[in-house]
Each structure stands twice: as C-alpha cells, then as structure tokens.
Motif scaffolding. Structure first.
Motif, short mmCIF file in Angstrom:
data_model
loop_
_atom_site.label_atom_id
_atom_site.label_comp_id
_atom_site.label_asym_id
_atom_site.label_seq_id
_atom_site.Cartn_x
_atom_site.Cartn_y
_atom_site.Cartn_z
N LYS A 181 56.80 21.07 46.47
CA LYS A 181 56.77 19.69 45.97
C LYS A 181 55.55 19.44 45.09
CE LYS A 181 60.51 18.22 47.91
NZ LYS A 181 61.65 17.77 47.14
N LEU A 182 54.42 20.06 45.43
CA LEU A 182 53.21 19.86 44.63
C LEU A 182 53.31 20.54 43.26
CD1 LEU A 182 50.35 20.03 47.26
CD2 LEU A 182 51.32 18.02 46.15
N GLU A 183 54.28 21.43 43.09
CA GLU A 183 54.53 22.02 41.77
C GLU A 183 54.86 20.94 40.75
OE1 GLU A 183 54.64 25.31 40.56
OE2 GLU A 183 53.59 25.77 42.42
N ARG A 184 55.39 19.82 41.25
CA ARG A 184 55.80 18.72 40.37
C ARG A 184 54.61 18.08 39.65
NH1 ARG A 184 59.03 13.70 42.73
NH2 ARG A 184 58.39 12.32 41.08
N ILE A 185 53.41 18.21 40.21
CA ILE A 185 52.25 17.62 39.55
C ILE A 185 51.40 18.67 38.84
CG2 ILE A 185 52.17 15.59 41.04
CD1 ILE A 185 49.75 16.94 42.46
N LYS A 186 51.93 19.88 38.67
CA LYS A 186 51.20 20.94 37.98
C LYS A 186 50.87 20.57 36.54
CE LYS A 186 50.72 24.39 40.87
NZ LYS A 186 49.45 24.91 41.27
N TYR A 187 51.65 19.67 35.95
CA TYR A 187 51.39 19.24 34.57
C TYR A 187 50.01 18.58 34.45
CZ TYR A 187 52.38 14.42 35.94
OH TYR A 187 52.35 13.18 36.54
N ALA A 188 49.46 18.13 35.57
CA ALA A 188 48.18 17.42 35.55
C ALA A 188 47.00 18.32 35.89
CB ALA A 188 48.24 16.26 36.54
N GLU A 189 47.21 19.63 35.85
CA GLU A 189 46.13 20.57 36.19
C GLU A 189 44.86 20.33 35.38
OE1 GLU A 189 47.39 24.87 37.90
OE2 GLU A 189 47.86 24.49 35.80
N ASP A 190 45.02 20.01 34.12
CA ASP A 190 43.84 19.80 33.27
C ASP A 190 43.20 18.43 33.49
OD1 ASP A 190 46.14 18.65 32.13
OD2 ASP A 190 45.29 18.71 30.12
#
Length: 96
Positions: free
Chosen positions: A23-32
């Motif tokens: 589920k946390l993969e969904r916020i991977k776009y916010a890594e930076d």
C-alpha cells in the motif's frame, strides 16, 4: 525516503507487513518530497493507524485513522496520506 513501521501491542505477521509495504508503494511518487515516514499501528480492540510525514522543506504532517479491520483501515490511511501529500505539494508549488 526512509519508512519506519512499528507495531504497538502486537506483532505484525508477514501478510500484514507485506500489505503495508504494498500500500505504501502508492506514495512512492513523493520520494523526493519526503525525508521519512513514521508508520505506527496499534491494536486495541480495533486497529489504530498513526503516521507522521516529514517533508524536505521542514513541514511535518500527522495522519491517523482507525478501523476494526486491518486492510480497510490501511486503505483509509493510504488514501488520506495521498491527499495530504498532494495538498502539501500544491502549497509549495504555489509559493514558488
């Protein structure tokens, strides 16, 4: 982005841990955008999901939810995290 997952009052089994990571993969776009994500789950007759997001620009956001079912509570939390991240990202983009 560092992700720390803690279970309070119980041990996360492998399925629960895998579900959280999926589920946390969904916020991977916010890594930076994020320095770290502190994820805590408590089991006290119902699951309490408590997350702290630390953004690179010094902002800290706290998101919390609870549910009697692990999966549905986690889904609610990830939806809230996604909204919070997008809202903070939009605020920063408007300031620049």
């Amino acid at each position: 982005m560092d992700i720390t997952i803690n279970a309070v009052g119980f041990e996360l089994d492998k399925d629960q841990s895998d579900l959280i990571n999926k589920k946390l993969e969904r916020i991977k776009y916010a890594e930076d955008l994020l320095v770290d994500v502190l994820f805590r789950v408590k089991d006290n007759k119902k699951y309490i999901f408590d997350t702290t997001l630390n953004f690179r620009w010094g902002m800290t956001a706290h998101v919390s939810t609870e549910d009697y079912e692990f999966a549905s509570g986690l889904n609610k939390l990830v939806d809230m995290l996604d909204q919070k991240i997008k809202k903070e990202k939009d605020k920063i983009q408007q300031k620049t």
